[in-house]
Write an enzyme that holds these catalytic residues in place. Structure first.
Site, PDB file in Angstrom:
ATOM      1  N   GLY A 172     -47.687 -25.369  18.666  1.00  0.00           N
ATOM      2  CA  GLY A 172     -48.949 -25.686  18.639  1.00  0.00           C
ATOM      3  C   GLY A 172     -49.594 -25.355  17.613  1.00  0.00           C
ATOM      4  O   GLY A 172     -50.586 -26.060  16.871  1.00  0.00           O
ATOM      5  N   ARG A 200     -37.439 -20.579  27.522  1.00  0.00           N
ATOM      6  CA  ARG A 200     -36.467 -19.979  28.561  1.00  0.00           C
ATOM      7  C   ARG A 200     -37.021 -18.560  28.400  1.00  0.00           C
ATOM      8  O   ARG A 200     -36.524 -17.878  27.483  1.00  0.00           O
ATOM      9  CB  ARG A 200     -35.263 -20.329  28.510  1.00  0.00           C
ATOM     10  CG  ARG A 200     -34.480 -19.927  29.709  1.00  0.00           C
ATOM     11  CD  ARG A 200     -33.102 -20.891  29.889  1.00  0.00           C
ATOM     12  NE  ARG A 200     -32.212 -20.338  28.678  1.00  0.00           N
ATOM     13  CZ  ARG A 200     -30.790 -20.563  28.949  1.00  0.00           C
ATOM     14  NH1 ARG A 200     -30.220 -20.898  30.201  1.00  0.00           N
ATOM     15  NH2 ARG A 200     -30.046 -20.098  28.054  1.00  0.00           N
ATOM     16  N   ARG A 254     -31.480 -23.218  32.911  1.00  0.00           N
ATOM     17  CA  ARG A 254     -31.930 -24.308  32.270  1.00  0.00           C
ATOM     18  C   ARG A 254     -32.560 -25.449  33.088  1.00  0.00           C
ATOM     19  O   ARG A 254     -33.450 -25.950  32.441  1.00  0.00           O
ATOM     20  CB  ARG A 254     -30.783 -24.906  31.423  1.00  0.00           C
ATOM     21  CG  ARG A 254     -30.453 -23.980  30.270  1.00  0.00           C
ATOM     22  CD  ARG A 254     -29.266 -24.864  29.441  1.00  0.00           C
ATOM     23  NE  ARG A 254     -28.694 -23.956  28.390  1.00  0.00           N
ATOM     24  CZ  ARG A 254     -29.440 -23.608  27.262  1.00  0.00           C
ATOM     25  NH1 ARG A 254     -30.407 -24.348  26.992  1.00  0.00           N
ATOM     26  NH2 ARG A 254     -28.819 -22.946  26.149  1.00  0.00           N
ATOM     27  N   ASP A 312     -34.102 -32.750  12.995  1.00  0.00           N
ATOM     28  CA  ASP A 312     -32.627 -32.900  12.602  1.00  0.00           C
ATOM     29  C   ASP A 312     -32.365 -33.366  11.237  1.00  0.00           C
ATOM     30  O   ASP A 312     -31.586 -32.986  10.455  1.00  0.00           O
ATOM     31  CB  ASP A 312     -32.125 -33.800  13.612  1.00  0.00           C
ATOM     32  CG  ASP A 312     -32.394 -33.343  15.127  1.00  0.00           C
ATOM     33  OD1 ASP A 312     -32.364 -31.810  15.193  1.00  0.00           O
ATOM     34  OD2 ASP A 312     -32.436 -34.274  16.177  1.00  0.00           O
ATOM     35  N   HIS A 348     -31.599 -35.531  20.418  1.00  0.00           N
ATOM     36  CA  HIS A 348     -32.084 -34.376  19.830  1.00  0.00           C
ATOM     37  C   HIS A 348     -31.633 -32.930  20.523  1.00  0.00           C
ATOM     38  O   HIS A 348     -32.410 -32.178  20.797  1.00  0.00           O
ATOM     39  CB  HIS A 348     -33.655 -34.106  19.851  1.00  0.00           C
ATOM     40  CG  HIS A 348     -34.425 -33.537  19.327  1.00  0.00           C
ATOM     41  ND1 HIS A 348     -34.397 -33.241  17.827  1.00  0.00           N
ATOM     42  CD2 HIS A 348     -35.358 -32.515  19.577  1.00  0.00           C
ATOM     43  CE1 HIS A 348     -34.919 -32.259  17.493  1.00  0.00           C
ATOM     44  NE2 HIS A 348     -35.750 -31.575  18.626  1.00  0.00           N
TER      45      HIS A 348
END
Length: 325
Positions: free
Chosen positions: A6, A74, A80, A143, A171
């Protein structure tokens, strides 16, 4: 704005001459970041809001473009699935704000996992009767940026961005499929280097996480990629023609998308999309032009992507139960 994507993204957008007014919204830090950025001598006026005092409403009302990089990385001990539920919930809440306060805005979703968060956004907007598939984009530009950058070591070109390399699919990991065979100008990649180059594009994020030694992920390069895509959307919105960028879209809602959905078996897919004043003008079907090596990559992509998409849709249709405290 947290010290992730951000803040650097806000800096790039504040400096962009196409931006007239930049509104920041986050649960913490926004006043300080806004004050800091407000000292930059650029065109954009800036303000920032916290959730208190209708902050989301104030930040979103009147917005032409909403860029969503929100989410948490994480943490140790977190699965996950735990991470997905948290970030999916954050995106859901922000998209509800879009539906309420700026339903005609272009929505650019950076928050991972994009393969699931874009379907979440579509489901939320659909439930609110506000879904315009021509204005909902998953940002997969990183990517493309990686493919351009990594192939430079082989081509030796001075400016890697001058080599256009379509990257399609999703993605994350194996859902990312760089089509080096369709690069313009064409590139000659030695066969013995193709596997490593492809995997580096697919798993470039791991390279950054390892280099940062647990202190973060790909935030600066992602901020650049998010800015680059936002800039292209703004250029198209202001009437520039011929703007084509790879982006993750709801195929049935974009001209040319039905054929791609039929060929891939996926409702959401990243392909080169022509952009215009009303959003996505046309999805370019380059899937069938993949060579044999790339077709093998695509099969693995389809298998993974379908599950990711369903996970996002199911999150909205069957919300996870909150645990009792």
């Amino acid at each position: 704005m947290k010290a992730g994507i951000g803040q650097p993204l806000s800096l790039l957008l504040k400096a962009c001459p196409l931006v007239d007014h930049l509104s920041l919204y986050d649960v913490v830090n926004t006043p300080g970041v806004t004050a800091d950025l407000s000292h930059i001598s650029s065109v954009a006026k800036i303000d920032g809001f916290l959730p208190a005092d209708d902050g989301m409403k104030k930040a979103f009302t009147g917005a032409d473009i909403v860029v969503i990089p929100a989410g948490i990385p994480r943490k140790p001990g977190m699965t996950r699935d735990d991470l997905f539920k948290i970030n999916a919930g954050i995106v859901q809440g922000l998209i509800e704000g879009v539906a309420n306060y700026c339903p005609d805005a272009y929505v650019l979703v950076i928050s991972n996992p994009v393969n699931s968060t874009v379907p979440i956004a579509a489901e939320v907007l659909t439930k609110a009767g506000k879904f315009n598939p021509k204005k909902l984009f998953g940002v997969t530009t990183l990517d493309v940026v990686r493919a351009e950058t990594f192939v430079q070591a082989i081509t030796g070109t001075k400016d890697p961005a001058q080599t256009v390399i379509p990257v399609i699919g999703g993605h994350s990991g194996e859902t990312i499929v760089p089509l080096f065979s369709q690069a313009k100008p064409s590139v000659d990649i030695p066969k013995e280097k193709l596997d490593d180059l492809t995997k580096r594009v697919q798993f470039g994020g791991d390279e950054v996480v390892k280099a940062k030694d647990g202190a973060g992920s790909a935030t600066l390069s992602m901020a650049y990629a998010g800015y680059r895509f936002a800039e292209r959307v703004m250029q198209a919105a202001k009437g520039k023609s011929g703007v084509v960028e790879s982006t993750f879209v709801y195929l049935p809602g974009v001209d040319g998308g039905d054929a791609i959905a039929k060929e891939t078996g996926c409702q959401y897919f990243s392909v080169p999309v022509e952009l215009g004043p009303q959003g996505a003008v046309k999805a370019h079907n380059i899937v069938g032009s993949a060579n044999e090596y790339e077709k093998g990559l695509l099969q693995a992509c389809y298998d993974g992507l379908k599950g990711n998409i369903e996970k996002g849709i199911d999150f909205v249709k069957n919300p996870p139960q909150k645990s009792e405290k």
